[in-house]
Design an enzyme around this catalytic site. Structure first.
Site, PDB file in Angstrom:
ATOM      1  N   HIS A   1       0.846  -1.208   0.000  1.00 59.11           N
ATOM      2  CA  HIS A   1       0.000   0.000   0.000  1.00 59.11           C
ATOM      3  C   HIS A   1       0.871   1.245   0.000  1.00 59.11           C
ATOM      4  CE1 HIS A   1       0.718  -0.428   4.321  1.00 59.11           C
ATOM      5  NE2 HIS A   1       0.200   0.760   4.549  1.00 59.11           N
TER       6      HIS A   1
ATOM      7  N   HIS B   1       1.387   3.992   1.804  1.00 61.40           N
ATOM      8  CA  HIS B   1       1.932   4.790   2.911  1.00 61.40           C
ATOM      9  C   HIS B   1       3.463   4.866   2.849  1.00 61.40           C
ATOM     10  CE1 HIS B   1      -1.923   4.270   5.534  1.00 61.40           C
ATOM     11  NE2 HIS B   1      -2.010   5.274   4.680  1.00 61.40           N
TER      12      HIS B   1
ATOM     13  N   ASP C   1       5.831   4.781   5.020  1.00 62.01           N
ATOM     14  CA  ASP C   1       6.677   3.826   5.749  1.00 62.01           C
ATOM     15  C   ASP C   1       6.733   2.464   5.045  1.00 62.01           C
ATOM     16  OD1 ASP C   1       3.912   3.570   6.668  1.00 62.01           O
ATOM     17  OD2 ASP C   1       4.649   2.196   8.200  1.00 62.01           O
ATOM     18  N   HIS C   2       6.053   2.359   3.892  1.00 60.81           N
ATOM     19  CA  HIS C   2       6.107   1.139   3.079  1.00 60.81           C
ATOM     20  C   HIS C   2       6.691   1.384   1.690  1.00 60.81           C
ATOM     21  CE1 HIS C   2       3.490  -1.166   5.946  1.00 60.81           C
ATOM     22  NE2 HIS C   2       3.342   0.084   6.347  1.00 60.81           N
TER      23      HIS C   2
ATOM     24  N   HIS D   1      -7.542  -0.558   5.581  1.00 56.55           N
ATOM     25  CA  HIS D   1      -6.500   0.364   6.057  1.00 56.55           C
ATOM     26  C   HIS D   1      -6.319   1.487   5.025  1.00 56.55           C
ATOM     27  CE1 HIS D   1      -2.806   1.641   8.032  1.00 56.55           C
ATOM     28  NE2 HIS D   1      -2.132   1.471   6.908  1.00 56.55           N
TER      29      HIS D   1
ATOM     30  N   ASP E   1      -0.330  -3.658   6.227  1.00 60.77           N
ATOM     31  CA  ASP E   1      -0.951  -3.140   7.454  1.00 60.77           C
ATOM     32  C   ASP E   1      -2.416  -3.543   7.567  1.00 60.77           C
ATOM     33  OD1 ASP E   1       1.415  -1.924   8.137  1.00 60.77           O
ATOM     34  OD2 ASP E   1       0.753   0.118   7.723  1.00 60.77           O
TER      35      ASP E   1
ATOM     36  N   HIS F   1       4.391  -4.447  11.075  1.00 60.27           N
ATOM     37  CA  HIS F   1       4.721  -3.658  12.277  1.00 60.27           C
ATOM     38  C   HIS F   1       4.778  -4.568  13.502  1.00 60.27           C
ATOM     39  CE1 HIS F   1       4.364   0.512  10.756  1.00 60.27           C
ATOM     40  NE2 HIS F   1       3.462   0.014   9.937  1.00 60.27           N
TER      41      HIS F   1
HETATM   42 FE    FE Z   1       2.685   0.973   8.118  1.00 57.88          FE
HETATM   43 ZN    ZN Z   2       0.013   1.824   6.502  1.00 54.59          ZN
END
Ligand code: FE
Ligand code: ZN
Length: 287
Positions: A76, A78, A80-81, A136, A160, A198
């Site tokens: 996805h 985001h 942090d990915h 998410h 996530d 995570h």
């Molecule tokens: Fe994340």
């Molecule tokens: Zn995420």
């Protein structure tokens, strides 16, 4: 922030896991940021990276283990990915394929994926099935590798969407969408190894115990997970079978979870798992 000694402990535990579970393909966590795991799937030579939010720890890991990056899998959008994609391509080669959801722009993406697509990778040799799992984010996808020549037990890379004892926050999707997405995971083989992105397990367990204080499997798991974290070891991967026993978001059809949701919401009935999930997700958001 994960200390560097914690990283080596992670690898020690992962070695024993993969020697037992997957004889040829290995899956290793690369810790990043405060609590992300960037999963590396490799055969000793060629490596895939799932959700590289940061390039530096990936480059270091590949270098230390003499691995060649042959593909990037994105669940996805985001940061942090996805934040490390462009640096990885600029550093290692712009022809490396980047797989990601079709429904949203992903930097560097070469393969736009939808429900039912198959990802065939030459090296490391593996075949992955794509599931659309909105909740998410709306365009979130997951990758499932069923048993195959070099995968002894099935593997799920769920981003996530699903966490050990929890699920992702609903930033874009609805409770009904998340419920339908988790139903796809519930239908997978119980021995499927689940590589969540995570390390949220201990806080998820605190909430799960509020929902189901008398769940004996959950009480045992709480002790196991705390012992792992006390030693800076990951609580992942989990399995679908384990989550069916301890994760309230995977148990929205179970009486104890329904009763807790009825009590906290004051509703007279919650007729579907999606209604139950809506209540407990909102409860967790303010927990
Ligand atoms: Fe994340
Ligand atoms: Zn995420």
């Amino acid at each position: 922030r994960v200390r560097s000694s914690a990283a080596s402990d992670v690898y020690k535990r992962q070695v024993s896991w993969t020697m037992v579970k997957n004889t040829l393909l290995q899956v290793w966590p690369i810790p990043a940021f405060d609590d992300n795991y960037l999963w590396c799937i490799h055969d000793g030579e060629s490596a895939l990276i799932v959700d590289p939010g940061d390039a530096a720890p990936v480059l270091q890991y590949l270098d230390q283990n003499k691995l060649t990056l042959t593909g990037i899998l994105i669940t996805h959008h985001h940061a942090d990915h996805t934040g490390g994609i462009v640096t990885l391509l600029n550093t290692l080669g712009s022809t490396i394929p980047v797989y990601g959801p079709a429904a949203i722009d992903i930097p560097g993406r070469t393969h736009a994926l939808m429900e039912g697509d198959k990802v065939e990778i030459a090296a490391p040799r593996m075949s992955l099935e794509v599931y659309e799992v909105p909740g998410h984010t709306l365009s979130h996808i997951a990758y499932f590798a069923n048993r195959q020549a070099n995968v002894v037990e099935p593997m799920l890379f769920c981003g996530d969407t699903l966490f050990a004892s929890g699920c992702g926050r609903l930033f874009e999707g609805t409770p009904t969408q998340m419920s339908q997405s988790l139903a796809k995971f519930i239908a997978l083989p119980k021995n499927t190894l689940v590589y969540c992105t995570h390390e949220y397990t201990l806080s998820n367990i605190r909430f799960a115990l509020a929902v189901e204080p008398n769940n004996a499997n959950l009480i045992t798991w709480a002790q196991t997970a705390k012992a792992l974290r006390d030693q800076h070891l990951p609580t992942l991967p989990t399995t679908i079978g384990q989550e069916l026993q301890v994760n309230p978001f995977m148990r929205c059809d179970q009486k104890a979870v329904i009763d807790a949701a009825l009590e906290v919401s004051g509703e007279k009935s919650l007729p579907t798992p999606a209604h139950v999930l809506a209540v407990i997700r909102a409860w967790k958001d303010r927990f």
